[in-house]
Write a protein that holds these residues in place. Structure first.
Motif, PDB file in Angstrom:
ATOM      1  N   ARG A   1      52.209  32.925  39.213  1.00  0.00           N
ATOM      2  CA  ARG A   1      51.959  33.349  38.560  1.00  0.00           C
ATOM      3  C   ARG A   1      51.055  34.800  39.173  1.00  0.00           C
ATOM      4  O   ARG A   1      50.569  34.833  39.753  1.00  0.00           O
ATOM      5  CB  ARG A   1      51.562  33.248  36.811  1.00  0.00           C
ATOM      6  CG  ARG A   1      51.409  35.007  36.180  1.00  0.00           C
ATOM      7  CD  ARG A   1      52.144  33.969  35.166  1.00  0.00           C
ATOM      8  NE  ARG A   1      49.785  34.886  35.320  1.00  0.00           N
ATOM      9  CZ  ARG A   1      49.063  33.989  34.207  1.00  0.00           C
ATOM     10  NH1 ARG A   1      49.740  33.770  32.791  1.00  0.00           N
ATOM     11  NH2 ARG A   1      47.959  34.496  33.732  1.00  0.00           N
ATOM     12  N   THR A   2      52.277  36.269  39.275  1.00  0.00           N
ATOM     13  CA  THR A   2      51.285  37.567  39.845  1.00  0.00           C
ATOM     14  C   THR A   2      50.617  37.660  38.694  1.00  0.00           C
ATOM     15  O   THR A   2      50.819  38.028  37.414  1.00  0.00           O
ATOM     16  CB  THR A   2      52.642  38.176  40.170  1.00  0.00           C
ATOM     17  OG1 THR A   2      53.591  37.540  41.645  1.00  0.00           O
ATOM     18  CG2 THR A   2      51.605  39.587  40.831  1.00  0.00           C
ATOM     19  N   ILE A   3      49.470  38.400  38.756  1.00  0.00           N
ATOM     20  CA  ILE A   3      48.121  38.313  38.328  1.00  0.00           C
ATOM     21  C   ILE A   3      48.104  39.950  38.949  1.00  0.00           C
ATOM     22  O   ILE A   3      48.117  40.668  37.445  1.00  0.00           O
ATOM     23  CB  ILE A   3      47.113  37.748  38.590  1.00  0.00           C
ATOM     24  CG1 ILE A   3      47.122  36.421  37.715  1.00  0.00           C
ATOM     25  CG2 ILE A   3      45.716  38.571  37.913  1.00  0.00           C
ATOM     26  CD1 ILE A   3      46.948  36.041  37.064  1.00  0.00           C
ATOM     27  N   ARG A   4      48.443  40.333  40.101  1.00  0.00           N
ATOM     28  CA  ARG A   4      47.607  41.853  40.307  1.00  0.00           C
ATOM     29  C   ARG A   4      48.762  41.993  42.131  1.00  0.00           C
ATOM     30  O   ARG A   4      48.794  41.485  42.624  1.00  0.00           O
ATOM     31  CB  ARG A   4      46.767  42.143  40.771  1.00  0.00           C
ATOM     32  CG  ARG A   4      45.856  43.139  39.581  1.00  0.00           C
ATOM     33  CD  ARG A   4      44.468  42.955  40.634  1.00  0.00           C
ATOM     34  NE  ARG A   4      44.288  42.211  39.347  1.00  0.00           N
ATOM     35  CZ  ARG A   4      42.968  41.246  40.172  1.00  0.00           C
ATOM     36  NH1 ARG A   4      42.396  41.244  40.878  1.00  0.00           N
ATOM     37  NH2 ARG A   4      42.563  40.153  39.455  1.00  0.00           N
TER      38      ARG A   4
ATOM     39  N   SER B   1      49.145  49.234  49.284  1.00  0.00           N
ATOM     40  CA  SER B   1      48.501  48.830  50.571  1.00  0.00           C
ATOM     41  C   SER B   1      48.694  47.265  50.253  1.00  0.00           C
ATOM     42  O   SER B   1      48.384  46.249  51.507  1.00  0.00           O
ATOM     43  CB  SER B   1      47.191  48.104  49.767  1.00  0.00           C
ATOM     44  OG  SER B   1      47.096  47.344  48.243  1.00  0.00           O
ATOM     45  N   GLU B   2      50.218  47.268  50.065  1.00  0.00           N
ATOM     46  CA  GLU B   2      51.248  46.123  49.437  1.00  0.00           C
ATOM     47  C   GLU B   2      49.840  44.348  49.585  1.00  0.00           C
ATOM     48  O   GLU B   2      50.382  43.399  50.943  1.00  0.00           O
ATOM     49  CB  GLU B   2      51.521  45.814  51.948  1.00  0.00           C
ATOM     50  CG  GLU B   2      52.927  46.994  51.748  1.00  0.00           C
ATOM     51  CD  GLU B   2      53.732  47.044  53.010  1.00  0.00           C
ATOM     52  OE1 GLU B   2      52.809  46.315  54.278  1.00  0.00           O
ATOM     53  OE2 GLU B   2      53.540  47.429  53.094  1.00  0.00           O
ATOM     54  N   THR B   3      49.732  43.912  48.683  1.00  0.00           N
ATOM     55  CA  THR B   3      48.984  42.846  47.981  1.00  0.00           C
ATOM     56  C   THR B   3      49.451  42.716  47.102  1.00  0.00           C
ATOM     57  O   THR B   3      49.632  43.167  46.780  1.00  0.00           O
ATOM     58  CB  THR B   3      47.502  43.128  48.455  1.00  0.00           C
ATOM     59  OG1 THR B   3      47.518  44.563  47.221  1.00  0.00           O
ATOM     60  CG2 THR B   3      46.592  43.643  49.787  1.00  0.00           C
TER      61      THR B   3
END
Length: 104
Positions: free
Chosen positions: A74-77, A82-84
């Protein structure tokens, strides 16, 4: 300067629904997680208070022996500049196993 009152954490609920009361909790963390999995919910350790995350992960690993729990992310942030991307591992039971009314 006033001190903050120490809050009690309900270990059976994710942090977004903590009620800070552990004295009237009749179920264990294991039972609560099992019920959440059988209800078709996704579970992430990061949803729980940091003081109980180790127990949550231990209960999930134990439940993986008896339930068909799969892992995902799951993506949190995410920052496009900055491609993070910060991701958290999530656990769930696939819907194909839950169509029989929760019996596996």
């Amino acid at each position: 300067m006033q001190k903050k009152a120490q809050q009690h954490v309900n270990v059976t609920e994710p942090t977004h629904s903590l009620n800070y009361n552990t004295s009237n909790s009749p179920t264990t963390l294991y039972d609560t997680l099992k019920a959440r999995f059988l209800a078709g919910n996704k579970v992430c350790a990061i949803d729980y208070h940091e003081s109980v995350r180790a127990e949550v992960l231990g209960a999930i690993k134990t439940l993986q022996d008896e339930l068909p729990i799969v892992t995902g992310w799951r993506t949190i942030r995410q920052s496009y500049l900055s491609e993070t991307r910060t991701r958290a591992r999530s656990y769930h039971i696939p819907e194909a196993f839950l169509h029989d009314g929760g019996t596996l």
